[in-house]
Write an enzyme that holds these catalytic residues in place. Structure first.
Site, PDB file in Angstrom:
ATOM      1  N   VAL A 149       0.796  -1.222   0.000  1.00 19.72           N
ATOM      2  CA  VAL A 149       0.000   0.000   0.000  1.00 19.72           C
ATOM      3  C   VAL A 149       0.834   1.280   0.000  1.00 19.72           C
ATOM      4  CG1 VAL A 149      -2.028  -1.009   1.087  1.00 19.72           C
ATOM      5  CG2 VAL A 149      -0.206  -0.073   2.519  1.00 19.72           C
ATOM      6  N   TYR A 150       2.132   1.189   0.241  1.00 17.24           N
ATOM      7  CA  TYR A 150       2.933   2.413   0.282  1.00 17.24           C
ATOM      8  C   TYR A 150       2.970   3.049  -1.107  1.00 17.24           C
ATOM      9  CZ  TYR A 150       4.703   0.941   4.889  1.00 17.24           C
ATOM     10  OH  TYR A 150       4.815   0.562   6.193  1.00 17.24           O
ATOM     11  N   SER A 151       2.345   4.226  -1.198  1.00 16.89           N
ATOM     12  CA  SER A 151       2.280   4.981  -2.455  1.00 16.89           C
ATOM     13  C   SER A 151       1.800   4.111  -3.604  1.00 16.89           C
ATOM     14  CB  SER A 151       3.640   5.614  -2.778  1.00 16.89           C
ATOM     15  OG  SER A 151       3.994   6.558  -1.787  1.00 16.89           O
TER      16      SER A 151
ATOM     17  N   GLY B   8       1.991   1.008  -4.307  1.00 16.13           N
ATOM     18  CA  GLY B   8       2.915   0.045  -4.893  1.00 16.13           C
ATOM     19  C   GLY B   8       4.193   0.644  -5.436  1.00 16.13           C
TER      20      GLY B   8
END
Length: 322
Positions: free
Chosen positions: A60-62, A64
């Site tokens: 979920v960070y940015s 992918g």
């Protein structure tokens, strides 16, 4: 750099883990302060040059793009068999049904997506990004076991949850002969020590490695209480984690750092690194000095008096970060 085993496994990890939530395209996530690829790569290189071999990211960070940036950089700067990549699954990756969670469908879909973005054939430590109360724990643990047996994952980890939930997941895995979690990524720092009540003793008893997130309390331990940053001004989640009374602890960190002639981050991290059971704090970085301070904290040993000064103002508070 120092290296230790992760929990009771034979896996060697650096005592500092570089958290990669800071890396990613700003327009592809909820954090406007993230660094694009050109700005991220020098930090990843600096970490490797400092001996850091442990990197933590999440799908979920940015959206992918953190995984993509990290994968390309590590593919160019490092040997795959010398580094440890930790990933996470659970958060929403698309709207509509089955876009998030720890169902068998979600896990099987997201492991392949993460491997593609990272440009690797396996993730060393695959962690559930919080507990999923909408999926039977048996379904989650069997699916995780299957991705291990398929060779896509080497070890399993978990993140912030109640100790009883962690125990239930571990018991379920043991009961069925499935792969157990070897690590716990939890919220733990000088401003939040509720993990000392149940989770840390449980991990110590079960030989589970501890990987604290937000070791610097979203940066609050590194600056004057009234000072804000671009991140803190837009960090609605972070504002829920700490309270006005924490100012005394922040001031204590400042006094000890001034007396030692070192940055405050080193003092706060030295305290955490000295806690029994802590394997490797997950340290985020947006500047090279953030990495330098984290590594330097390994050589800072606090006195008993300094430790008491840091711990004495702490007051119990509600559970947060789950």
């Amino acid at each position: 750099m120092r290296y230790v085993k992760l929990g009771s496994t034979g896996l060697d990890v650096s005592r500092i883990c570089l958290g990669c939530m800071s890396f990613g395209l700003p327009d592809r996530g909820v954090h406007a302060w993230t660094l694009d690829e050109d700005a991220s790569r020098p930090l990843i290189r600096r970490a490797l040059e400092s001996g850091i071999t442990f990197f933590d990211t999440a799908n979920v960070y940015s959206d992918g793009t953190s995984e993509e940036i990290l994968g390309r950089a590590l593919g160019e700067f490092a040997r795959r068999d010398e580094i440890v990549i930790a990933g996470k699954v659970n958060g929403a990756m698309h709207e509509g049904p089955n876009g998030r969670g720890l169902s068998r469908k979600a896990i099987m879909t997201e492991i392949d997506n993460s491997l593609r973005r990272l440009g690797t054939d396996h993730i060393d430590l695959y962690q559930i990004h919080r507990y999923d109360h909408h999926t039977p724990v048996e379904e989650t643990m069997e699916a995780l076991h299957d991705v291990v047996k398929a060779g896509k994952v080497r070890y399993l980890g978990a993140s912030s949850m109640y100790a009883w939930e962690f125990s239930k997941a571990q018991y379920t895995a043991t009961l069925h002969g499935w792969t157990r979690f070897v690590s716990m990524q939890n919220h733990y720092n000088l401003l939040y020590r509720e993990e000392e009540r149940e989770m840390l003793p449980l991990c110590a008893d079960q030989g589970v490695g501890v990987l604290p997130w937000s070791p610097l309390a979203r940066g609050r331990l590194t600056r004057d209480w009234e000072t804000t940053t671009e991140r803190s001004r837009g960090d609605a989640f972070g504002r829920k984690l700490y309270q006005e009374g924490d100012r005394e602890i922040v001031d204590a960190v400042a006094r000890i750092a001034a007396g030692r002639g070192v940055p405050r981050a080193r003092v706060a991290l030295a305290w955490l690194l000295g806690r029994d059971g802590v394997t490797a704090p997950i340290v985020g970085a947006t500047r090279e000095e953030h990495i330098d301070d984290a590594v330097a904290a390994l050589g800072l040993e606090l006195s008993e008096k300094e430790t008491e000064e840091l711990e004495e103002p702490y007051t119990p508070r509600a559970i947060s970060g789950h």
